[in-house]
Design a protein around this motif. Structure first.
Motif, PDB file in Angstrom:
ATOM      1  N   ALA A  91      17.353 -29.099 -39.529  1.00  0.00           N
ATOM      2  CA  ALA A  91      16.027 -29.354 -40.096  1.00  0.00           C
ATOM      3  C   ALA A  91      15.633 -30.805 -39.832  1.00  0.00           C
ATOM      4  O   ALA A  91      16.502 -31.681 -39.735  1.00  0.00           O
ATOM      5  CB  ALA A  91      16.049 -29.077 -41.602  1.00  0.00           C
ATOM      6  N   PRO A  92      14.326 -31.094 -39.700  1.00  0.00           N
ATOM      7  CA  PRO A  92      13.871 -32.469 -39.421  1.00  0.00           C
ATOM      8  C   PRO A  92      14.436 -33.500 -40.391  1.00  0.00           C
ATOM      9  O   PRO A  92      14.789 -34.614 -39.990  1.00  0.00           O
ATOM     10  CB  PRO A  92      12.347 -32.355 -39.546  1.00  0.00           C
ATOM     11  N   GLU A  93      14.550 -33.139 -41.664  1.00  0.00           N
ATOM     12  CA  GLU A  93      15.084 -34.079 -42.658  1.00  0.00           C
ATOM     13  C   GLU A  93      16.524 -34.464 -42.331  1.00  0.00           C
ATOM     14  O   GLU A  93      16.931 -35.624 -42.492  1.00  0.00           O
ATOM     15  CB  GLU A  93      15.018 -33.460 -44.056  1.00  0.00           C
ATOM     16  N   LEU A  94      17.303 -33.503 -41.841  1.00  0.00           N
ATOM     17  CA  LEU A  94      18.688 -33.777 -41.507  1.00  0.00           C
ATOM     18  C   LEU A  94      18.799 -34.565 -40.203  1.00  0.00           C
ATOM     19  O   LEU A  94      19.680 -35.421 -40.066  1.00  0.00           O
ATOM     20  CB  LEU A  94      19.474 -32.464 -41.405  1.00  0.00           C
ATOM     21  N   GLN A  95      17.919 -34.290 -39.256  1.00  0.00           N
ATOM     22  CA  GLN A  95      17.908 -35.081 -38.025  1.00  0.00           C
ATOM     23  C   GLN A  95      17.589 -36.539 -38.338  1.00  0.00           C
ATOM     24  O   GLN A  95      18.191 -37.467 -37.761  1.00  0.00           O
ATOM     25  CB  GLN A  95      16.901 -34.505 -37.033  1.00  0.00           C
ATOM     26  N   LYS A  96      16.667 -36.753 -39.253  1.00  0.00           N
ATOM     27  CA  LYS A  96      16.332 -38.120 -39.658  1.00  0.00           C
ATOM     28  C   LYS A  96      17.525 -38.780 -40.333  1.00  0.00           C
ATOM     29  O   LYS A  96      17.811 -39.963 -40.105  1.00  0.00           O
ATOM     30  CB  LYS A  96      15.131 -38.097 -40.608  1.00  0.00           C
ATOM     31  N   ALA A  97      18.259 -38.011 -41.149  1.00  0.00           N
ATOM     32  CA  ALA A  97      19.425 -38.553 -41.855  1.00  0.00           C
ATOM     33  C   ALA A  97      20.526 -38.947 -40.872  1.00  0.00           C
ATOM     34  O   ALA A  97      21.243 -39.931 -41.094  1.00  0.00           O
ATOM     35  CB  ALA A  97      19.947 -37.524 -42.859  1.00  0.00           C
ATOM     36  N   ILE A  98      20.674 -38.197 -39.789  1.00  0.00           N
ATOM     37  CA  ILE A  98      21.648 -38.571 -38.759  1.00  0.00           C
ATOM     38  C   ILE A  98      21.252 -39.892 -38.123  1.00  0.00           C
ATOM     39  O   ILE A  98      22.077 -40.781 -37.913  1.00  0.00           O
ATOM     40  CB  ILE A  98      21.745 -37.479 -37.671  1.00  0.00           C
ATOM     41  N   ARG A  99      19.977 -40.024 -37.816  1.00  0.00           N
ATOM     42  CA  ARG A  99      19.502 -41.230 -37.140  1.00  0.00           C
ATOM     43  C   ARG A  99      19.689 -42.480 -37.991  1.00  0.00           C
ATOM     44  O   ARG A  99      19.943 -43.565 -37.467  1.00  0.00           O
ATOM     45  CB  ARG A  99      18.023 -41.066 -36.771  1.00  0.00           C
ATOM     46  N   THR A 100      19.567 -42.332 -39.302  1.00  0.00           N
ATOM     47  CA  THR A 100      19.718 -43.484 -40.197  1.00  0.00           C
ATOM     48  C   THR A 100      21.171 -43.716 -40.586  1.00  0.00           C
ATOM     49  O   THR A 100      21.480 -44.719 -41.244  1.00  0.00           O
ATOM     50  CB  THR A 100      18.889 -43.284 -41.481  1.00  0.00           C
ATOM     51  N   GLY A 101      22.053 -42.810 -40.189  1.00  0.00           N
ATOM     52  CA  GLY A 101      23.462 -42.944 -40.523  1.00  0.00           C
ATOM     53  C   GLY A 101      23.827 -42.383 -41.876  1.00  0.00           C
ATOM     54  O   GLY A 101      24.980 -42.483 -42.327  1.00  0.00           O
ATOM     55  N   GLU A 102      22.861 -41.769 -42.563  1.00  0.00           N
ATOM     56  CA  GLU A 102      23.109 -41.204 -43.879  1.00  0.00           C
ATOM     57  C   GLU A 102      23.935 -39.922 -43.801  1.00  0.00           C
ATOM     58  O   GLU A 102      24.670 -39.582 -44.730  1.00  0.00           O
ATOM     59  CB  GLU A 102      21.765 -40.930 -44.569  1.00  0.00           C
ATOM     60  N   LEU A 103      23.816 -39.229 -42.682  1.00  0.00           N
ATOM     61  CA  LEU A 103      24.527 -37.967 -42.470  1.00  0.00           C
ATOM     62  C   LEU A 103      25.482 -38.130 -41.296  1.00  0.00           C
ATOM     63  O   LEU A 103      25.058 -38.504 -40.195  1.00  0.00           O
ATOM     64  CB  LEU A 103      23.533 -36.837 -42.197  1.00  0.00           C
ATOM     65  N   ALA A 104      26.761 -37.880 -41.534  1.00  0.00           N
ATOM     66  CA  ALA A 104      27.762 -37.990 -40.475  1.00  0.00           C
ATOM     67  C   ALA A 104      27.612 -36.850 -39.480  1.00  0.00           C
ATOM     68  O   ALA A 104      27.237 -35.730 -39.844  1.00  0.00           O
ATOM     69  CB  ALA A 104      29.166 -37.975 -41.076  1.00  0.00           C
ATOM     70  N   ILE A 105      27.916 -37.120 -38.217  1.00  0.00           N
ATOM     71  CA  ILE A 105      27.766 -36.108 -37.174  1.00  0.00           C
ATOM     72  C   ILE A 105      28.654 -34.906 -37.437  1.00  0.00           C
ATOM     73  O   ILE A 105      28.259 -33.758 -37.240  1.00  0.00           O
ATOM     74  CB  ILE A 105      28.080 -36.707 -35.788  1.00  0.00           C
ATOM     75  N   ARG A 106      29.884 -35.159 -37.923  1.00  0.00           N
ATOM     76  CA  ARG A 106      30.791 -34.035 -38.153  1.00  0.00           C
ATOM     77  C   ARG A 106      30.247 -33.093 -39.230  1.00  0.00           C
ATOM     78  O   ARG A 106      30.404 -31.880 -39.140  1.00  0.00           O
ATOM     79  CB  ARG A 106      32.181 -34.543 -38.536  1.00  0.00           C
ATOM     80  N   THR A 107      29.581 -33.670 -40.258  1.00  0.00           N
ATOM     81  CA  THR A 107      28.967 -32.841 -41.291  1.00  0.00           C
ATOM     82  C   THR A 107      27.747 -32.121 -40.734  1.00  0.00           C
ATOM     83  O   THR A 107      27.500 -30.952 -41.043  1.00  0.00           O
ATOM     84  CB  THR A 107      28.551 -33.707 -42.497  1.00  0.00           C
ATOM     85  N   ALA A 108      26.996 -32.815 -39.892  1.00  0.00           N
ATOM     86  CA  ALA A 108      25.794 -32.236 -39.303  1.00  0.00           C
ATOM     87  C   ALA A 108      26.124 -31.017 -38.447  1.00  0.00           C
ATOM     88  O   ALA A 108      25.403 -30.015 -38.471  1.00  0.00           O
ATOM     89  CB  ALA A 108      25.068 -33.282 -38.465  1.00  0.00           C
ATOM     90  N   ARG A 109      27.219 -31.088 -37.712  1.00  0.00           N
ATOM     91  CA  ARG A 109      27.601 -29.950 -36.869  1.00  0.00           C
ATOM     92  C   ARG A 109      27.887 -28.721 -37.722  1.00  0.00           C
ATOM     93  O   ARG A 109      27.583 -27.591 -37.331  1.00  0.00           O
ATOM     94  CB  ARG A 109      28.812 -30.319 -36.016  1.00  0.00           C
ATOM     95  N   SER A 110      28.464 -28.953 -38.879  1.00  0.00           N
ATOM     96  CA  SER A 110      28.737 -27.830 -39.790  1.00  0.00           C
ATOM     97  C   SER A 110      27.443 -27.268 -40.358  1.00  0.00           C
ATOM     98  O   SER A 110      27.251 -26.052 -40.430  1.00  0.00           O
ATOM     99  CB  SER A 110      29.653 -28.302 -40.915  1.00  0.00           C
TER     100      SER A 110
END
Length: 290
Positions: free
Chosen positions: A185-204
């Protein structure tokens, strides 16, 4: 452009390339690097990187350019993308690798750029795109979502994941995991870009139905916050006794379930370990095993 500001390709195209006064034909391929005015250069309109980032780290280009930019001739580029003629203006050369150097030169007042011309890079669209993607993939300043978009472009151009993986010298698993980030979701893509969401969590999270991703992320964060609070209230001895023993066999089984390739394992270890941990790991890996 102001010093130390972020630059995008649209801005750069307005500074160089389109404003070129050159009207003479291309004269073939240069064998060695040459210095040419910025007005004769245009950034690659097909660069997978939209945002060139903060150029402050390239301010030294005003005095020294350590590496020439890789370019192709106007004719070679337009054979592949005739529809881009307006985008490149009257430029004689199209920069394939080195768009940040080109932007920094324009930004900091360097009037020319050292180039090396290799029209073989424009042999076909796949080769040209691969050259642009390979330069950026893996760079620390390359936005991970832009990286995912670049990898996806490569798969679309190559028609298969296998061919794209071969061109990029990556595994099929790495390609698939990067492309999975585009399902977020766009909100999660934004969180990845800001470093708020780790890539390993995002893949899940990318495996979760789109409409449920944000709620699941918030739920996981709440659980982590509660666990942190509980951990802070307990003594170190209590925390140790509550944790199940971690063995090499358990870790190996976890890796097998994830089908993780070396690049993914390296990413995970870099995120998980601090500097001392990485040094310890390196010592263990390089020490003779009995």
């Amino acid at each position: 452009m102001a010093r130390g500001t972020r630059t995008n390709l649209a801005t750069l195209a307005g500074v160089v390339g389109d404003n070129s006064p050159v009207d003479r034909p291309d004269n073939g391929i240069a064998a060695t690097p040459a210095s040419v005015p910025l007005s004769e250069l245009a950034p690659n309109p097909r660069n997978p990187r939209d945002d060139l980032g903060d150029l402050a780290d390239l301010v030294s280009i005003t005095g020294t350019q350590l590496q020439p930019a890789l370019v192709v001739t106007r004719a070679a580029y337009l054979r592949l993308y005739p529809e881009d003629e307006n985008a490149i203006g009257l430029a004689r050369w199209i920069v394939i690798n080195g768009c940040r150097r080109l932007a920094a030169a324009a930004n900091f007042g360097r009037p020319s750029l050292d180039i090396v011309v290799k029209d073989e890079v424009a042999a076909d669209r796949i080769t040209l795109l691969a050259a642009a993607v390979i330069e950026n993939v893996g760079r620390r300043d390359f936005d991970v979502i832009e990286e995912a978009k670049a990898v996806d472009l490569m798969v679309v151009e190559c028609k298969t994941v296998e061919k794209a993986a071969l061109k990029l010298n990556k595994s099929k698993g790495w390609i698939s995991q990067r492309r999975a980030l585009l399902k977020l979701a766009p909100e999660l893509q934004k969180a990845i870009r800001t470093g708020e969401l780790a890539i390993r969590t995002a893949r899940s999270l990318a495996q979760v139905p789109h409409a449920e991703q944000v709620d699941k992320w918030h739920s996981e964060r709440q659980r982590e916050d509660q666990a942190d609070t509980s951990d802070q209230d307990s003594t170190p001895a209590d925390r140790k006794s509550d944790r199940p023993a971690v063995t090499a066999a358990k870790v190996t089984r976890a890796f097998r379930r994830m089908e993780a390739d070396p690049a993914i394992l390296a990413d995970a270890l870099l995120e998980y370990l601090d500097e001392d941990g990485l040094h310890s790991l390196l010592e263990v890996l390089t020490s003779p095993r009995s």
